[in-house]
Enzyme design. Structure first.
Site, short mmCIF file in Angstrom:
data_model
loop_
_atom_site.label_atom_id
_atom_site.label_comp_id
_atom_site.label_asym_id
_atom_site.label_seq_id
_atom_site.Cartn_x
_atom_site.Cartn_y
_atom_site.Cartn_z
N LYS A 29 -12.68 21.36 -12.56
CA LYS A 29 -11.33 21.88 -12.87
C LYS A 29 -10.26 21.15 -12.08
O LYS A 29 -9.11 21.04 -12.54
CB LYS A 29 -11.29 23.40 -12.65
N ARG A 52 -0.86 20.46 -4.44
CA ARG A 52 -0.74 19.04 -4.15
C ARG A 52 -1.15 18.15 -5.31
O ARG A 52 -0.52 17.12 -5.58
CB ARG A 52 -1.59 18.72 -2.91
N ALA A 72 -5.60 31.14 -1.44
CA ALA A 72 -5.89 31.75 -0.14
C ALA A 72 -4.83 32.73 0.32
O ALA A 72 -5.13 33.85 0.76
CB ALA A 72 -6.09 30.65 0.91
#
Length: 353
Positions: free
Chosen positions: A199, A271, A148
């Site tokens: 994925k 993360r 992003a």
């Protein structure tokens, strides 16, 4: 000029507002009940606090209670909520969307029935609508490697918009195409959405090598574990391709932006990789979840739990073979059973001759 409404004011939805607004379109960000501070910030200062960037002119933020107003006259509706909120998204859109609108899904992941049957999240959203409304909506999604923040600051980003109608896809893609946001289109909706969902599984494994090096005190060593990581990546790509085929998509879709491309960028950090790194250091996943990363959203782990759990029933029903998906099965044992990090190397690449 088109009117684009994004339900969810997170970083990805807001990042997508940049190319759309720069193309002259009216973009409306509708915050969820978790986005109140974000919407307040945009309304008062114009700045998205998580991106730390000012949104463009032409982008308006709305609190959830003003959603009906924001949805008035919308040509394109988008979901910007992560997979944990997909049922909530379905409930909201069932009342907010109108017949004939086009839908573009950002949310990635799957749900599974008791018998292991897997369902893509756009289909989960669709299930909350009446058949008449669902049939009238054009269903589309974004897949491919897209961080992003990079998109928001105009770094070159290449993605695939997938759907069922080529003309609808091209119309939607043209709303967003710029000299930095490069959009291809594909009618292999199932293949690309499956790649986008699976994925995340293998991003978790991408952290193992760094964790092992840290546990051995070799994090700054000249000889790192690229061989180890490459083997896991290669097996992950094999399994991703197999999942695409299992779901009825075109296998070659796994080899492009919506598959291995997306898997590559997700494996570079974030993360899920951090959680894998902690496991690589010898910390049981339950401790990672409850102490080191308590309250952190882990999309990869969520995908492992849903899809990994489904592999058992699918095997029992004879849909897949016991030797298929050894890495996904192993990762499921790590997150559900705190299995030690003993990679089942001998089960990988079983079809090589």
């Amino acid at each position: 000029m088109a009117t684009i409404v994004m339900l969810g004011a997170g970083i990805m939805a807001t990042a997508l507002s940049f190319p759309a607004s720069e193309n002259g379109h009216d973009v409306r960000l509708v915050g969820t009940f978790l986005d109140r501070e974000i919407v307040d910030s945009i309304q008062n200062t114009g700045v998205h606090p998580d991106l730390d960037l000012k949104v463009n002119d032409g982008v308006t933020a709305f609190q959830l209670e003003d959603a009906e107003k924001a949805f008035e006259g919308a040509d394109l509706v988008m979901s910007g909520v992560n997979s944990f909120g997909v049922e909530w998204i379905g409930e909201q859109l069932a009342t907010l969307m109108k017949p004939g609108q086009k839908f573009l899904c950002i949310t990635k992941g799957m749900r599974a029935a008791e018998d292991g049957t897997l369902q893509l999240l756009p289909d989960t959203i669709r299930s909350y609508m009446t058949p008449e409304l669902a049939e009238s909506i054009s269903w589309n999604a974004i897949t491919g490697p897209s961080i992003a923040g990079e998109l928001a600051v105009h770094h070159d980003t290449a993605v695939v918009f997938c759907g069922h109608d080529k003309d609808d896809l091209e119309w939607i893609a043209d709303l967003f195409r710029t000299d930095y946001y490069h959009v291809w289109t594909s009618t292999d909706f199932v293949g690309h959405e499956t790649g986008a969902a699976t994925k995340n599984i293998y991003a978790f494994a991408a952290g193992f090598a760094e964790g092992l090096l840290k546990s051995q005190g070799k994090a700054d060593n000249r000889y790192v574990m690229y061989n180890y990581g490459a083997a896991l990546f290669a097996q992950g790509q094999k399994e991703l391709r197999s999942f695409v085929t299992l779901m009825g998509g075109r296998p070659e879709s796994a080899d492009g932006l919506g598959g291995v491309g997306d898997m590559f960028v997700t494996s570079m950090g974030g993360r899920n990789v951090k959680a894998g790194t902690l496991v690589g250091q010898g910390i049981p996943f339950s401790e990672v979840r409850d102490q080191h990363m308590k309250g952190v959203t882990l999309e990869g782990v969520a995908a492992i739990k849903v899809i990994g759990k489904a592999l058992g029933p699918l095997t029992e029903r004879g849909v897949i073979k016991p030797e298929e998906y050894p890495l996904c099965r192993f990762l499921y044992s790590v997150v559900e059973e705190d299995a030690p990090l003993e990679i089942p190397w001998d089960k990988f690449f079983h079809d090589l001759t």
